[in-house]
Design a protein around this motif. Structure first.
Motif, PDB file in Angstrom:
ATOM      1  N   GLN A  47      24.009 -79.074  34.496  1.00  0.00           N
ATOM      2  CA  GLN A  47      23.498 -78.348  33.337  1.00  0.00           C
ATOM      3  C   GLN A  47      23.382 -79.296  32.157  1.00  0.00           C
ATOM      4  N   VAL A  48      22.247 -79.261  31.486  1.00  0.00           N
ATOM      5  CA  VAL A  48      22.008 -80.083  30.305  1.00  0.00           C
ATOM      6  C   VAL A  48      21.721 -79.157  29.145  1.00  0.00           C
ATOM      7  N   LEU A  49      22.441 -79.330  28.059  1.00  0.00           N
ATOM      8  CA  LEU A  49      22.222 -78.543  26.856  1.00  0.00           C
ATOM      9  C   LEU A  49      21.598 -79.413  25.789  1.00  0.00           C
ATOM     10  N   LEU A  50      20.650 -78.830  25.040  1.00  0.00           N
ATOM     11  CA  LEU A  50      19.965 -79.561  23.975  1.00  0.00           C
ATOM     12  C   LEU A  50      19.860 -78.673  22.745  1.00  0.00           C
ATOM     13  N   GLU A  51      20.032 -79.260  21.574  1.00  0.00           N
ATOM     14  CA  GLU A  51      19.916 -78.509  20.335  1.00  0.00           C
ATOM     15  C   GLU A  51      19.255 -79.364  19.276  1.00  0.00           C
ATOM     16  N   GLU A  52      18.097 -78.888  18.769  1.00  0.00           N
ATOM     17  CA  GLU A  52      17.334 -79.613  17.762  1.00  0.00           C
ATOM     18  C   GLU A  52      17.756 -79.214  16.352  1.00  0.00           C
ATOM     19  N   SER A  53      17.463 -80.105  15.419  1.00  0.00           N
ATOM     20  CA  SER A  53      17.623 -79.812  13.994  1.00  0.00           C
ATOM     21  C   SER A  53      16.698 -80.736  13.224  1.00  0.00           C
ATOM     22  N   GLY A  54      16.465 -80.401  11.945  1.00  0.00           N
ATOM     23  CA  GLY A  54      15.728 -81.306  11.087  1.00  0.00           C
ATOM     24  C   GLY A  54      14.305 -80.905  10.774  1.00  0.00           C
ATOM     25  N   GLY A  55      13.841 -79.789  11.300  1.00  0.00           N
ATOM     26  CA  GLY A  55      12.492 -79.353  10.960  1.00  0.00           C
ATOM     27  C   GLY A  55      12.401 -78.909   9.513  1.00  0.00           C
ATOM     28  N   GLY A  56      11.179 -78.605   9.074  1.00  0.00           N
ATOM     29  CA  GLY A  56      10.987 -78.144   7.717  1.00  0.00           C
ATOM     30  C   GLY A  56       9.533 -78.220   7.316  1.00  0.00           C
ATOM     31  N   SER A  57       9.306 -78.133   6.015  1.00  0.00           N
ATOM     32  CA  SER A  57       7.952 -78.161   5.467  1.00  0.00           C
ATOM     33  C   SER A  57       7.776 -79.406   4.631  1.00  0.00           C
ATOM     34  N   VAL A  58       6.620 -80.021   4.740  1.00  0.00           N
ATOM     35  CA  VAL A  58       6.336 -81.249   4.013  1.00  0.00           C
ATOM     36  C   VAL A  58       4.839 -81.319   3.746  1.00  0.00           C
ATOM     37  N   GLN A  59       4.461 -82.052   2.726  1.00  0.00           N
ATOM     38  CA  GLN A  59       3.048 -82.251   2.441  1.00  0.00           C
ATOM     39  C   GLN A  59       2.485 -83.375   3.303  1.00  0.00           C
ATOM     40  N   ALA A  60       1.186 -83.340   3.498  1.00  0.00           N
ATOM     41  CA  ALA A  60       0.524 -84.392   4.266  1.00  0.00           C
ATOM     42  C   ALA A  60       0.856 -85.764   3.681  1.00  0.00           C
ATOM     43  N   GLY A  61       1.114 -86.691   4.584  1.00  0.00           N
ATOM     44  CA  GLY A  61       1.525 -88.036   4.180  1.00  0.00           C
ATOM     45  C   GLY A  61       3.022 -88.216   4.096  1.00  0.00           C
ATOM     46  N   GLY A  62       3.760 -87.117   4.151  1.00  0.00           N
ATOM     47  CA  GLY A  62       5.215 -87.185   4.063  1.00  0.00           C
ATOM     48  C   GLY A  62       5.871 -87.495   5.380  1.00  0.00           C
ATOM     49  N   SER A  63       7.210 -87.459   5.371  1.00  0.00           N
ATOM     50  CA  SER A  63       8.000 -87.810   6.549  1.00  0.00           C
ATOM     51  C   SER A  63       9.071 -86.767   6.816  1.00  0.00           C
ATOM     52  N   LEU A  64       9.445 -86.662   8.070  1.00  0.00           N
ATOM     53  CA  LEU A  64      10.569 -85.841   8.505  1.00  0.00           C
ATOM     54  C   LEU A  64      11.248 -86.559   9.668  1.00  0.00           C
ATOM     55  N   ARG A  65      12.543 -86.294   9.840  1.00  0.00           N
ATOM     56  CA  ARG A  65      13.242 -86.804  11.008  1.00  0.00           C
ATOM     57  C   ARG A  65      13.892 -85.651  11.744  1.00  0.00           C
TER      58      ARG A  65
END
Length: 125
Positions: free
Chosen positions: A1-19
Motif C-alpha cells: 500500500q502506498v499513501l500520497l498526500e499533496e499540498s501547496g496548491g492555490g491561486s496565482v496570476q500568470a507569470g507567477g510561481s507555485l510549489r
C-alpha cells in the motif's frame, strides 16, 4: 500500500510561481517512479512530470522548461516547482506512484493504483 498526500496548491496570476509538495510512502521500495498529473475541467488527466529513485526525470512538452520535479528521499517528499505559470496550467494536480518503475521505460498510463487526493491550482490572466 502506498499513501500520497499533496499540498501547496492555490491561486496565482500568470507569470507567477507555485510549489507543490507530496508526501509519499513509496520510498521504502528499491525502485519506483513518482509523478505529477493534472486534470483540467472537461479534459482528460495528463502526465506532467515524473522522477524515479535514480533521479531520472521526464516532463510533458507543455511544461518543459517551466516546471521542475525534485524529491527529498529522507523526507519522503516529492516536489513540483512551477514557474512562469499560464492560465492553461489551471487544473487539479495529483501526485501518483508506481513501485518497480524506472523513468526511461515508463509510460504515463502505468500509474494506475496509487494516487493522492489532488490539489487545485488556478492561474488567472
Amino acid at each position: 500500500q502506498v499513501l500520497l498526500e499533496e499540498s501547496g496548491g492555490g491561486s496565482v496570476q500568470a507569470g507567477g510561481s507555485l510549489r507543490l509538495s507530496c508526501v509519499a510512502s513509496v520510498y521504502k521500495y528499491n525502485s519506483f517512479c513518482v509523478g505529477w498529473f493534472r486534470q483540467a475541467p472537461g479534459k482528460e488527466r495528463e502526465g506532467v512530470a515524473a522522477i524515479d529513485r535514480e533521479d531520472v526525470t521526464k516532463y510533458s512538452n507543455s511544461v518543459k522548461g517551466r516546471f521542475t520535479i525534485t524529491q527529498d528521499k529522507a523526507k519522503e517528499t516529492l516536489y513540483l516547482q512551477m514557474d512562469n505559470l499560464k492560465p492553461e496550467d489551471t487544473a487539479i494536480y495529483y501526485c501518483a506512484a508506481d513501485p518497480g518503475c524506472h523513468v526511461p521505460t515508463m509510460t504515463w498510463y502505468q500509474f494506475r493504483n496509487y494516487w493522492g487526493q489532488g490539489t487545485q491550482v488556478t492561474v488567472s490572466s
